[in-house]
Design a protein around this motif. Structure first.
Motif, PDB file in Angstrom:
ATOM      1  N   LEU A 341      -1.308  11.134   4.373  1.00 13.83           N
ATOM      2  CA  LEU A 341      -2.547  11.179   3.593  1.00 13.83           C
ATOM      3  C   LEU A 341      -3.215   9.806   3.572  1.00 13.83           C
ATOM      4  O   LEU A 341      -4.422   9.678   3.806  1.00 13.83           O
ATOM      5  CB  LEU A 341      -2.241  11.639   2.161  1.00 13.83           C
ATOM      6  N   VAL A 342      -2.417   8.769   3.315  1.00 15.05           N
ATOM      7  CA  VAL A 342      -2.949   7.393   3.316  1.00 15.05           C
ATOM      8  C   VAL A 342      -3.500   7.054   4.698  1.00 15.05           C
ATOM      9  O   VAL A 342      -4.569   6.428   4.829  1.00 15.05           O
ATOM     10  CB  VAL A 342      -1.849   6.396   2.897  1.00 15.05           C
ATOM     11  N   LYS A 343      -2.798   7.472   5.742  1.00 16.84           N
ATOM     12  CA  LYS A 343      -3.234   7.198   7.119  1.00 16.84           C
ATOM     13  C   LYS A 343      -4.598   7.835   7.391  1.00 16.84           C
ATOM     14  O   LYS A 343      -5.470   7.219   8.024  1.00 16.84           O
ATOM     15  CB  LYS A 343      -2.184   7.724   8.093  1.00 16.84           C
ATOM     16  N   ILE A 344      -4.807   9.073   6.899  1.00 14.15           N
ATOM     17  CA  ILE A 344      -6.095   9.757   7.099  1.00 14.15           C
ATOM     18  C   ILE A 344      -7.215   8.992   6.390  1.00 14.15           C
ATOM     19  O   ILE A 344      -8.302   8.777   6.950  1.00 14.15           O
ATOM     20  CB  ILE A 344      -6.017  11.206   6.579  1.00 14.15           C
ATOM     21  N   PHE A 345      -6.969   8.572   5.164  1.00 14.06           N
ATOM     22  CA  PHE A 345      -7.984   7.809   4.414  1.00 14.06           C
ATOM     23  C   PHE A 345      -8.281   6.496   5.114  1.00 14.06           C
ATOM     24  O   PHE A 345      -9.434   6.051   5.168  1.00 14.06           O
ATOM     25  CB  PHE A 345      -7.497   7.555   2.986  1.00 14.06           C
ATOM     26  N   LEU A 346      -7.239   5.870   5.645  1.00 17.12           N
ATOM     27  CA  LEU A 346      -7.413   4.583   6.320  1.00 17.12           C
ATOM     28  C   LEU A 346      -8.261   4.758   7.574  1.00 17.12           C
ATOM     29  O   LEU A 346      -9.179   3.955   7.835  1.00 17.12           O
ATOM     30  CB  LEU A 346      -6.036   4.012   6.672  1.00 17.12           C
ATOM     31  N   GLU A 347      -7.994   5.802   8.349  1.00 15.59           N
ATOM     32  CA  GLU A 347      -8.777   6.053   9.563  1.00 15.59           C
ATOM     33  C   GLU A 347     -10.222   6.415   9.224  1.00 15.59           C
ATOM     34  O   GLU A 347     -11.152   6.060   9.959  1.00 15.59           O
ATOM     35  CB  GLU A 347      -8.124   7.173  10.372  1.00 15.59           C
ATOM     36  N   ILE A 380       1.347   5.362  -3.925  1.00 18.28           N
ATOM     37  CA  ILE A 380       0.367   6.125  -3.150  1.00 18.28           C
ATOM     38  C   ILE A 380      -1.004   6.061  -3.822  1.00 18.28           C
ATOM     39  O   ILE A 380      -2.032   5.937  -3.155  1.00 18.28           O
ATOM     40  CB  ILE A 380       0.830   7.590  -3.008  1.00 18.28           C
ATOM     41  N   CYS A 381      -1.021   6.138  -5.160  1.00 17.44           N
ATOM     42  CA  CYS A 381      -2.294   6.034  -5.893  1.00 17.44           C
ATOM     43  C   CYS A 381      -2.982   4.714  -5.579  1.00 17.44           C
ATOM     44  O   CYS A 381      -4.198   4.671  -5.348  1.00 17.44           O
ATOM     45  CB  CYS A 381      -2.052   6.162  -7.404  1.00 17.44           C
ATOM     46  N   PHE A 382      -2.212   3.626  -5.581  1.00 14.31           N
ATOM     47  CA  PHE A 382      -2.817   2.326  -5.274  1.00 14.31           C
ATOM     48  C   PHE A 382      -3.359   2.302  -3.849  1.00 14.31           C
ATOM     49  O   PHE A 382      -4.453   1.798  -3.599  1.00 14.31           O
ATOM     50  CB  PHE A 382      -1.797   1.197  -5.465  1.00 14.31           C
ATOM     51  N   LEU A 406      -5.312  -0.835 -11.427  1.00 14.61           N
ATOM     52  CA  LEU A 406      -4.113  -0.882 -10.586  1.00 14.61           C
ATOM     53  C   LEU A 406      -3.842  -2.279 -10.053  1.00 14.61           C
ATOM     54  O   LEU A 406      -2.720  -2.572  -9.633  1.00 14.61           O
ATOM     55  CB  LEU A 406      -4.270   0.097  -9.411  1.00 14.61           C
ATOM     56  N   PHE A 407      -4.850  -3.140 -10.073  1.00 18.67           N
ATOM     57  CA  PHE A 407      -4.692  -4.491  -9.524  1.00 18.67           C
ATOM     58  C   PHE A 407      -4.498  -5.530 -10.620  1.00 18.67           C
ATOM     59  O   PHE A 407      -4.608  -6.727 -10.379  1.00 18.67           O
ATOM     60  CB  PHE A 407      -5.923  -4.849  -8.672  1.00 18.67           C
ATOM     61  N   LEU A 408      -4.206  -5.042 -11.850  1.00 21.64           N
ATOM     62  CA  LEU A 408      -3.969  -5.996 -12.944  1.00 21.64           C
ATOM     63  C   LEU A 408      -2.742  -6.862 -12.674  1.00 21.64           C
ATOM     64  O   LEU A 408      -2.678  -8.024 -13.073  1.00 21.64           O
ATOM     65  CB  LEU A 408      -3.791  -5.234 -14.265  1.00 21.64           C
ATOM     66  N   LYS A 409      -1.727  -6.287 -12.007  1.00 24.81           N
ATOM     67  CA  LYS A 409      -0.514  -7.026 -11.663  1.00 24.81           C
ATOM     68  C   LYS A 409      -0.376  -7.070 -10.145  1.00 24.81           C
ATOM     69  O   LYS A 409       0.328  -6.265  -9.538  1.00 24.81           O
ATOM     70  CB  LYS A 409       0.713  -6.355 -12.288  1.00 24.81           C
ATOM     71  N   PRO A 410      -1.089  -8.010  -9.501  1.00 23.91           N
ATOM     72  CA  PRO A 410      -1.035  -8.067  -8.038  1.00 23.91           C
ATOM     73  C   PRO A 410       0.336  -8.534  -7.548  1.00 23.91           C
ATOM     74  O   PRO A 410       1.051  -9.248  -8.241  1.00 23.91           O
ATOM     75  CB  PRO A 410      -2.122  -9.086  -7.681  1.00 23.91           C
ATOM     76  N   SER A 411       0.696  -8.079  -6.365  1.00 21.65           N
ATOM     77  CA  SER A 411       1.959  -8.476  -5.757  1.00 21.65           C
ATOM     78  C   SER A 411       1.724  -8.709  -4.272  1.00 21.65           C
ATOM     79  O   SER A 411       0.666  -8.380  -3.726  1.00 21.65           O
ATOM     80  CB  SER A 411       3.016  -7.384  -5.957  1.00 21.65           C
ATOM     81  N   LYS A 412       2.730  -9.274  -3.602  1.00 24.76           N
ATOM     82  CA  LYS A 412       2.601  -9.533  -2.168  1.00 24.76           C
ATOM     83  C   LYS A 412       2.396  -8.231  -1.403  1.00 24.76           C
ATOM     84  O   LYS A 412       1.604  -8.166  -0.459  1.00 24.76           O
ATOM     85  CB  LYS A 412       3.866 -10.243  -1.656  1.00 24.76           C
ATOM     86  N   GLU A 413       3.109  -7.178  -1.822  1.00 24.70           N
ATOM     87  CA  GLU A 413       3.003  -5.906  -1.122  1.00 24.70           C
ATOM     88  C   GLU A 413       1.590  -5.333  -1.250  1.00 24.70           C
ATOM     89  O   GLU A 413       1.023  -4.816  -0.283  1.00 24.70           O
ATOM     90  CB  GLU A 413       4.023  -4.907  -1.677  1.00 24.70           C
ATOM     91  N   ILE A 415      -1.197  -7.062  -1.809  1.00 29.74           N
ATOM     92  CA  ILE A 415      -2.107  -7.901  -1.029  1.00 29.74           C
ATOM     93  C   ILE A 415      -1.979  -7.577   0.455  1.00 29.74           C
ATOM     94  O   ILE A 415      -2.976  -7.471   1.177  1.00 29.74           O
ATOM     95  CB  ILE A 415      -1.813  -9.392  -1.288  1.00 29.74           C
ATOM     96  N   ASP A 416      -0.741  -7.424   0.923  1.00 30.55           N
ATOM     97  CA  ASP A 416      -0.505  -7.100   2.335  1.00 30.55           C
ATOM     98  C   ASP A 416      -1.233  -5.815   2.728  1.00 30.55           C
ATOM     99  O   ASP A 416      -1.914  -5.757   3.755  1.00 30.55           O
ATOM    100  CB  ASP A 416       1.004  -6.933   2.600  1.00 30.55           C
ATOM    101  N   PHE A 417      -1.074  -4.771   1.896  1.00 32.00           N
ATOM    102  CA  PHE A 417      -1.702  -3.494   2.232  1.00 32.00           C
ATOM    103  C   PHE A 417      -3.220  -3.594   2.156  1.00 32.00           C
ATOM    104  O   PHE A 417      -3.932  -3.044   3.002  1.00 32.00           O
ATOM    105  CB  PHE A 417      -1.209  -2.391   1.298  1.00 32.00           C
TER     106      PHE A 417
END
Length: 1000
Positions: A341-347, A380-382, A406-413, A415-417
């Motif tokens: 599902l994420v892949k479809i949204f990304l494309e 998945i929501c993020f 959802l970005f109130l507590k940012p993390s490396k993961e 940011i990477d995504f």
């Protein structure tokens, strides 16, 4: 302006809502002017509210000489009014879209019934029994119109309606609105009951394949004439407005498709019928186009229906499904394949084929599933929200509030995504300058919103960021960051800009170290370390990140490797693998562990066994998080490896304690009780404390369905747990500062050291076990241990509690404070496994009752009854609502000053507690609804006491309510026992449902 024109304008533009208070002759004169207006070649459309006016006047009841209300008389005046209403509708060519927008359901129902009546449809005749082909064209068309409206109204009633904000309250207006609402609900009820007949009528209309005619003003006049004056023209095939067969088929197919689609929510197979009708409608519109003069269809809505039907009816092997993103998304949501599902949204961030409303609706559905307890969907929501946000940025829309939350507590993961989404959402070679500026602005604002400079560096050093922002923009951003940071000291001496420093070997090493920290590709990690060791041989690169942690039992062996490159590589691969396992990134963890295993196999058998053990633990985690969630048993190979680990006797192998814990929990979760009780080697039981305790648990669980006298293993397990909880006066606190389950134990009677027991009980029982029977056993054991010391008031009930001993020789040695904490944590964890287990809910309620949290206790007592009785629609089992539970509910209500509830609950006991009920009713300071609860009382004695009490206090109104309650025929003492029980059961149900709404 002529007098005639003035009269016409007055008739069309300033008509009163009700007939003027003039003579009947003047009123008819005014209606004649309206008819003259309607008969003009192209008159302005008359207000549809005229239909309301005429029908209201025609249906107004009359009053006879005795002041009795009579039905509306069937006189000439009322017939003329009804005819005028029909003429206005005929002037609008019976367009249901126009009529439905302007008229309420009751008015339109009255209008169409008048059409049926004037079209000679016999009253009371079922339309499904009528042969449409044998009827005159106008009569058939009237039946068709009514049944089309019926199913359209049913479909429209299923849509959510935005509530209109009411104005200042006016009693007469509110009464009128309430009457209209009740009338609409009654009509809808009848229409839904007749829906199947209406569908059959419309399906039959599709088989007619001939033109029909609808009434015009002229044909209505002819019908209104005296029977002798009718020349038979209305019965012929040429009277009225002609509606072609293609128009009829097109409109009826569309309406049938809508009702089939609405029924598909409860019967998915009907979607095929809807698809057939909608695609036929689409085909007819394409074929006939502008020739469909009298066919009113919203083509955008039709396209949406067709698209939805394609998605809902497509099969897994349908080739069109592969090309439709809607079908793919639907299947992903249905199967839980969220990564695709994420892949479809990304494309789609490049293709931009999905509407923004559809993207938001998918995200809302994911949020709803996550809020229902599916924690795995948070990530998945993020990811979907990140894809939507970048899509919004590229199209110039504002950033959604969900992304900010959802970005109130940012993390490396995260940011990477997010950087991955940004990179894949823009083609720098073909993108316009405007698009590039939007993306650059988003990344720059992202940096300014972050406080962690390490995360800022991740963005600013990314390839996309460097390409999108010019040198001066990057310098300006760094200056802004410096000014914002409190650690930068302001001085007058100019500071050399970062971009003015020439690249050097140390800069290259720093960049490589940064890549080393971020990479999870084992071969890339190896390549970076080779480059770094080629630049300098003085550094220990396994120390560059304080996040790389390896257990001490492994660290000593790894750091003993002499070759610096090999040591760094083994340490980093293991540290990154453990981290990926901890964050449930099992794919990367497996790759890292596999590479590490291949490396250490060449030179160290000890480390090879270590990696095999870690890969076993990883496989356990992978199964529990994947196939194990749906209840699928693990493969036999995995079970054999778990047994092999527990039986392993290789000397000098460093072992992590958590692996043994997980292995025992794994066997208990998958009911390998036969192995734990019968097949496990005796030396293993004697030397491995985890296996010993697991064996006792498995044996006890096996005996639970057996005879009560078979309690030997339960006694053994009881004695072990009592020894675990036996302490001296010195308290030992854990790393989190809380009192540990194991404080300090001088006795050596236990089968384990205290720290081992601490981990086993706290980790295994609270975090790893998911088998309900094991949880129930452990929970009942600790509840019984809790009850041994406590008095009967604070006693906690539990399933299978009778299997444990009733006393402990040395009560003073048991740390009951730790036992109480354990019970609370155990029941909280158990409810995360199954929130509908009524025994566990009763335990939670008892805990709240014991700690004087009476409102929370009532919540869980009611929830326990609700889950085992279909929200009290069935009788609550007596083993759930025992007398003890009811008495505790009574005490809770009493302490909350809800005294009427106390009196009602007193009836639930096997023997009604009149003393408590009467005492509660005497209280005048009650916080509940008091007399509104009297309908829930079925005990006549309590109702008689209420009548006496209110009479004594002079409370006439309340006394009348009690008398009304006691006077109900179903409470008559002469009734059969079955009737009385049914009356009591009905009141119990309504009362408990009312209580649930109050406390849930």
């Amino acid at each position: 302006m002529s007098a005639e024109a003035a009269d016409r304008e007055a008739a069309t533009s300033s008509r009163p809502c009700t007939p003027p208070q003039t003579s009947w002759f003047e009123f008819l004169l005014e209606e004649a002017l309206l008819e003259q207006h309607l008969r003009k070649p192209s008159p302005d459309p008359p207000p549809v509210q005229l239909i309301v006016q005429f029908l209201e006047q025609a249906s107004k009841p009359s009053v006879n000489e005795q002041n009795q209300v009579q039905p509306p008389p069937d006189n000439k005046r009322n017939r003329i009014l009804k005819l005028l209403a029909l003429k206005v509708a005929a002037h609008l060519k019976w367009d249901l879209d126009v009529l439905e927008k302007s008229l309420s359901v009751p008015v339109l129902n009255m209008l169409l019934n008048e059409l049926l009546c004037i079209s000679k449809v016999p009253p009371g005749t079922k339309h499904v029994d009528v042969d449409l082909a044998s009827l005159p064209p106008t009569t058939a068309m009237a039946i068709l119109l009514y049944n089309r409206w019926a199913i359209r109204t049913i479909v429209q009633s299923s849509f959510p309606v935005k509530q209109v904000k009411p104005g200042p309250p006016q009693l007469n207006v509110m009464n009128q609105m309430q009457q209209e609402k009740e009338l609409t609900e009654n009509i809808l009820k009848v229409l839904k009951e007749q829906a199947a007949d209406s569908i059959l009528v419309l399906e039959g209309a599709l088989k007619l394949n001939k033109d029909l005619y609808v009434h015009t003003i002229r044909t209505l006049d002819l019908l209104a004439m005296e029977p002798g004056m009718v020349n038979g023209e209305t019965e012929s095939s040429t009277a009225g407005l002609k509606i072609s067969a293609e128009e009829i088929e097109c409109q009826v197919c569309y309406d049938l498709g809508a009702i089939y689609f609405q029924q598909g929510s409860t019967n998915p197979a009907v979607h095929e019928n809807a698809k057939e009708k909608f695609f036929r409608t689409k085909e007819l519109i394409t074929k006939n186009g502008s020739s469909l003069l009298h066919c009113s269809i919203d083509e955008k809505r039709l396209a949406g229906y067709c698209q939805a039907c394609e998605v809902l009816t497509s099969s897994s092997d349908d080739s069109s499904q592969q090309t439709s993103p809607y079908s793919q998304i639907h299947n992903c949501m249905k199967s839980g394949n969220y990564q695709d599902l994420v892949k479809i949204f990304l494309e789609d961030n490049l293709a931009l084929s999905l509407p923004v409303q559809f993207r938001q609706s998918v995200l809302r559905e994911l949020f709803q599933k996550a809020q229902q307890g599916n924690d795995a969907l948070d990530e998945i929501c993020f990811k979907v929200c990140a894809c939507n946000t970048v899509c919004d940025v590229m199209q110039g829309r504002t950033i959604d509030i969900h992304f900010c939350q959802l970005f109130l507590k940012p993390s490396k993961e995260k940011i990477d995504f997010l950087l991955e989404v940004c990179s894949k959402s823009i083609n720098l070679e073909n993108a316009s300058e405007s698009l590039k500026r939007k993306m650059a602005s988003f990344l720059k604002n992202l940096c300014l919103g972050l406080e962690d400079l390490q995360l800022v560096f991740m963005i600013s050093s990314h390839e996309l960021f460097i390409k999108l922002l010019k040198d001066d923009e990057r310098k300006l951003l760094i200056d802004q960051m410096r000014k914002r940071s409190p650690r930068i000291s302001l001085c007058t001496k100019p500071v050399t800009s970062f971009y003015d420093i020439p690249a050097s070997a140390s800069v290259n090493i720093g960049q490589l170290e940064h890549q080393l920290i971020l990479s999870v590709d084992p071969w890339r990690i190896r390549q970076i370390l080779i480059e770094l060791h080629g630049m300098t041989s003085e550094r220990q690169f396994w120390t560059i990140s304080n996040k790389w942690e390896v257990p001490n039992v492994y660290g000593n062996v790894i750091l003993g490797i002499k070759d610096n490159l090999t040591r760094d590589l083994v340490y980093i691969l293991m540290a990154k693998g453990l981290h990926c396992s901890a964050i449930k990134d099992f794919v990367h963890a497996k790759q890292l562990f596999a590479a590490c295993l291949e490396l250490v196999t060449e030179f160290s058998p000890k480390l090879r066994q270590v990696m095999l053990n870690e890969m076993l633990l990883l496989d356990i985690y992978t199964h529990e998080a994947g196939a194990g969630v749906s209840g699928e048993r693990p493969p036999s190979d995995l079970i054999s490896r778990v047994r092999g680990y527990l039986e392993m006797r290789v000397p000098d192998i460093p072992l992590r304690q958590v692996i043994a814990e997980e292995c025992v929990a794994f066997l208990l979760n998958w009911r390998e009780n036969e192995y734990l009780t019968m097949q496990v080697p005796l030396p293993l039981v004697q030397t491995n404390p985890y296996v010993k305790l697991g064996q006792l648990l498995a044996a006890t669980c096996k005996e639970l369905p057996g005879p009560k006298e078979s309690r030997r293993t339960a006694k053994d397990l009881w004695e072990v747990v009592v020894q675990i909880c036996s302490v001296s006066n010195q308290h030992k606190r854990g790393n989190d500062g809380r009192v540990s389950l194991i404080k300090h134990r001088e006795s050596t009677l236990g089968i384990m050291y205290s720290n081992v027991l601490h981990y086993f009980v706290k980790l295994i029982l609270f975090s790893l076990l998911q088998e309900p029977l094991v949880l129930t056993t452990i929970l009942s054991l600790f509840v019984k241990l809790h009850n041994v010391r406590e008095d009967i008031v604070n006693d906690i009930a539990a399933e299978h509690i009778a299997i444990w001993p009733s006393s402990i020789p040395n009560l003073q040695s048991v740390d009951f404070e730790a036992v109480a904490v354990t019970v609370k944590e155990l029941v909280s964890y158990a409810l995360t496994i199954n929130s509908n287990n009524h025994f566990w809910l009763i335990i939670q309620a008892d805990i709240y009752f014991a700690t004087n949290q009476y409102s929370a206790a009532l919540h869980y007592y009611l929830q326990a009854g609700a889950v085992c009785s279909d929200f009290f629609n069935k009788m609550v089992p007596p083993d759930v609502y025992t007398d003890q539970v009811i008495k505790r509910m009574i005490k809770c209500c009493s302490l909350l000053n809800c005294h009427t509830q106390v009196a009602i609950l007193c009836q639930f006991l096997r023997e009604v507690d009149y003393k408590t009920a009467f005492k509660a009713l005497q209280e005048q300071n009650s916080h509940d609804a008091m007399d509104s609860y009297y309908d829930y009382i079925w005990d006549v004695t309590i109702l008689e006491y209420l009548t006496y009490l209110h009479h004594k206090r002079g409370e006439t109104d309340k006394r009348q309510i009690a008398i009304k309650a006691i006077g109900q025929t179903e409470l008559n003492a002469s009734n059969p026992e079955e009737v009385l029980q049914l009356a009591a059961q009905r009141r119990k149900k309504k009362f408990l449902q009312a209580m649930a709404k109050l406390y849930f």
